[in-house]
Enzyme design. Structure first.
Site, PDB file in Angstrom:
ATOM      1  N   GLY A 178       0.835  -1.205   0.000  1.00  0.00           N
ATOM      2  CA  GLY A 178       0.000   0.000   0.000  1.00  0.00           C
ATOM      3  C   GLY A 178       0.862   1.243   0.000  1.00  0.00           C
ATOM      4  O   GLY A 178       2.060   1.180  -0.308  1.00  0.00           O
ATOM      5  N   ASN A 179       0.271   2.375   0.292  1.00  0.00           N
ATOM      6  CA  ASN A 179       1.056   3.610   0.402  1.00  0.00           C
ATOM      7  C   ASN A 179       0.404   4.541   1.424  1.00  0.00           C
ATOM      8  O   ASN A 179      -0.647   4.235   1.975  1.00  0.00           O
ATOM      9  CB  ASN A 179       1.211   4.281  -0.969  1.00  0.00           C
ATOM     10  CG  ASN A 179      -0.132   4.640  -1.576  1.00  0.00           C
ATOM     11  OD1 ASN A 179      -0.863   5.458  -1.036  1.00  0.00           O
ATOM     12  ND2 ASN A 179      -0.470   4.008  -2.699  1.00  0.00           N
ATOM     13  N   HIS A 180       1.034   5.694   1.658  1.00  0.00           N
ATOM     14  CA  HIS A 180       0.606   6.577   2.756  1.00  0.00           C
ATOM     15  C   HIS A 180      -0.559   7.503   2.418  1.00  0.00           C
ATOM     16  O   HIS A 180      -0.902   8.362   3.209  1.00  0.00           O
ATOM     17  CB  HIS A 180       1.785   7.451   3.202  1.00  0.00           C
ATOM     18  CG  HIS A 180       2.857   6.672   3.890  1.00  0.00           C
ATOM     19  ND1 HIS A 180       2.625   5.954   5.028  1.00  0.00           N
ATOM     20  CD2 HIS A 180       4.166   6.495   3.586  1.00  0.00           C
ATOM     21  CE1 HIS A 180       3.739   5.368   5.410  1.00  0.00           C
ATOM     22  NE2 HIS A 180       4.694   5.670   4.547  1.00  0.00           N
TER      23      HIS A 180
END
Ligand code: CTP
Length: 403
Positions: free
Chosen positions: A212-214
C-alpha cells in the site's frame, strides 16, 4: 449539506409585525451553516429586539450609522457590511422600505447597505392586504425585480390586522427553501457529472498483508465534497480511507485494489463530464495472492510483483468529451515530469505536488499545488488547506469548461 453552508448572509429587517419571525429565520440560517449579520431599520426594533437577534446570530446587530450614545466615533460601514455578504435578504420588506429601495432613498443604514450590495438581494414583503394590493406597491415590486432583486412572494392567510388575504410574509422555513433552491439552480456545476478517484489502493499479498502507500484520501474527498457544493452529481471511487463524506450528492463507491478501481472507473467514466484522478494507485501488485497466510521463515522471501494497469492513461486513450485531470506527486524535475504525464496520459489539466514543498503531500491537511494545462500554461498557488485547494482546482476547471 445546505448550499448556504459557509455563506455570509446579510439580513435586513424592516418595521413590520412579521419582524418577530426573523428570530426563527436567523436560527434556520445558522442551522444551515451560514453566518448571519443583521441590519435593522430603527423602527423595526419596536417589533423585535436587537438583543434577540444578536444572541441568535452571535454578532452585534447594527441599526444606525454610528452609536450616538457612546463617543467612540465608530462608523458602521454600510459598504463594508455589503461587501462581506454572499447574499442579502430583506425580510420583512415593508411597503415603506420597498418604496425607498425602489427610489434609491438612503435615510437609514439598511437602505444604504442595500444600495451598496454587490451580492444577490432577496426580498420578502410583508404588509396588510390593501397595502399589498395597491398599484404603487405592485409597481415597486416590479421595479425592484427589474433591478435584479429576487422577490419571495408573501403567503395568503390571517393577517395581524384581522383581515385575511395576501400580504403575510412567507414562513421562515419557506424563505430558506426558496433561497436554497434558487442558489442551487445557479451553481456552476449544476447538471454536470464529476468522477473522482481518491485514497490509496491495497494490493493483497496474502489474507492479512498488502502492498500500500501513505495516501489518506484527504485531497480526493475534499474535491468530492467541493464538487457537490458546486452542484455536480459526484461519483467518488475511494480506496481504503478513514475520510468521511457528508454530502448526499456524492455517490461513494469503496474499492480496495487497483484492479477494482480500474473496473469501477470504467463502469462510470463514459457518462462523466469531468474526471479527476487524485488516487495514489499502487503501481505494482503481487502476481499471485497466497490463499493462506505466508509463514515466517529464516530465508529471504521473494514476492513476484507485476505492474498494475494505469487507470488514468487507459481513460485518456478512450476519452471523448470528458475533461480529464491528473495528479503528479514528484520529488525532482517536477515541471518536466508533470508535463510528460499530461501529454502521455492525454490530460486537460495536471495538478503537481512537490514533496520538496513544506505543507504538501500525504496525511497533512494542507497542500501546495501548481496547475499545468494542455497548452502548458502554469499557475502556482500558496500552501492552503486542502478544502481551499479543491476550490482553486475547480475554479480552473470551471474556467476551462466555460460554464
Ligand atoms: N494513476 C492511475 N492509475 C495508476 C497509476 C496512476 O490512475 N495505476 C493516476 C494517478 O491517480 C495520478 C496520475 O495517474 O492522477 C499520476 O500518477 P503517477 O503514479 O504519479 O504517474 P506514473 O505515470 O505512475 O509515474 P511515476 O513513474 O512517477 O510513478
Amino acid at each position: 449539506m445546505s448550499v448556504l453552508s459557509g455563506k455570509n448572509v446579510l439580513l435586513g429587517v424592516s418595521a413590520g409585525i412579521a419582524a418577530y419571525k426573523t428570530a426563527g429565520l436567523v436560527r434556520l440560517f445558522i442551522k444551515a451553516g451560514a453566518n448571519v449579520q443583521v441590519v435593522m431599520t430603527p423602527a423595526s426594533k419596536d417589533f423585535v429586539t436587537p438583543l434577540t437577534l444578536s444572541t441568535l446570530s452571535q454578532k452585534p446587530v447594527y441599526s444606525t450609522f454610528y452609536d450616538k450614545k457612546d463617543d467612540s466615533g465608530l462608523w458602521n460601514s454600510h459598504v463594508g457590511l455589503a461587501l462581506q455578504a454572499d447574499l442579502m435578504l430583506i425580510a420583512p420588506a415593508t411597503a415603506n422600505t420597498m418604496a425607498k429601495m425602489a427610489d434609491g432613498n438612503v435615510d437609514n443604514l439598511l437602505l444604504a447597505t442595500y444600495l451598496s450590495a454587490k451580492s444577490k438581494v432577496y426580498f420578502a414583503p410583508a404588509m396588510d392586504l390593501d397595502m399589498y394590493q395597491h398599484p404603487t406597491t405592485k409597481k415597486n415590486i416590479e421595479k425592484l425585480q427589474g433591478y435584479g432583486n429576487i422577490f419571495i412572494p408573501p403567503d395568503s392567510g390571517f393577517l395581524a390586522s384581522g383581515l385575511t388575504g395576501e400580504g403575510r410574509m412567507a414562513e421562515p422555513e419557506d424563505i430558506i427553501t426558496f433561497i436554497e433552491n434558487d442558489m442551487a439552480q445557479n451553481l456552476p456545476l449544476k447538471g454536470k457529472k464529476v468522477m473522482i478517484t481518491a485514497g490509496p489502493t491495497y494490493e493483497a499479498i496474502d489474507p492479512v498483508r498488502f502492498i500500500g502507500n501513505h495516501s489518506s484520501g484527504k485531497m480526493g474527498f475534499a474535491l468530492a465534497e467541493h464538487a457537490a457544493d458546486l452542484g455536480a452529481e459526484v461519483v467518488l471511487i475511494a480506496g481504503p480511507s478513514n475520510e468521511k463524506i457528508s454530502s448526499s450528492l456524492v455517490n461513494r463507491i469503496d474499492v480496495v485494489s487497483a484492479e477494482q478501481m480500474y473496473n469501477v472507473v470504467h463502469q462510470h467514466v463514459k457518462d462523466m463530464d469531468v474526471a479527476l484522478f487524485a488516487a495514489a494507485v499502487a503501481d505494482y501488485s503481487p502476481k499471485n495472492v497466497a490463499v493462506q497466510k505466508i509463514k515466517k521463515k529464516d530465508a529471504p522471501l521473494h514476492i513476484d510483483i507485476k505492474p498494475t494497469k494505469d487507470i488514468l492513461a487507459s481513460v485518456g486513450k478512450i476519452k471523448k468529451d470528458q475533461f480529464l485531470v491528473g495528479f503528479a506527486l514528484e520529488t525532482n524535475d517536477e515541471l518536466q515530469n508533470a508535463k510528460g504525464k499530461l501529454k502521455r496520459k492525454n490530460l486537460d489539466l495536471i495538478v503537481l505536488n512537490s514533496l520538496q514543498d513544506k505543507g504538501a503531500g500525504f496525511k497533512v491537511d494542507t497542500n501546495k499545488i501548481t496547475l499545468i494545462d494542455k497548452d502548458e500554461n502554469i499557475t502556482t498557488f500558496d500552501v492552503k488547506a486542502k478544502k481551499e485547494v479543491a476550490s482553486d482546482i475547480f475554479k480552473e476547471i470551471i474556467k476551462k469548461l466555460n460554464v
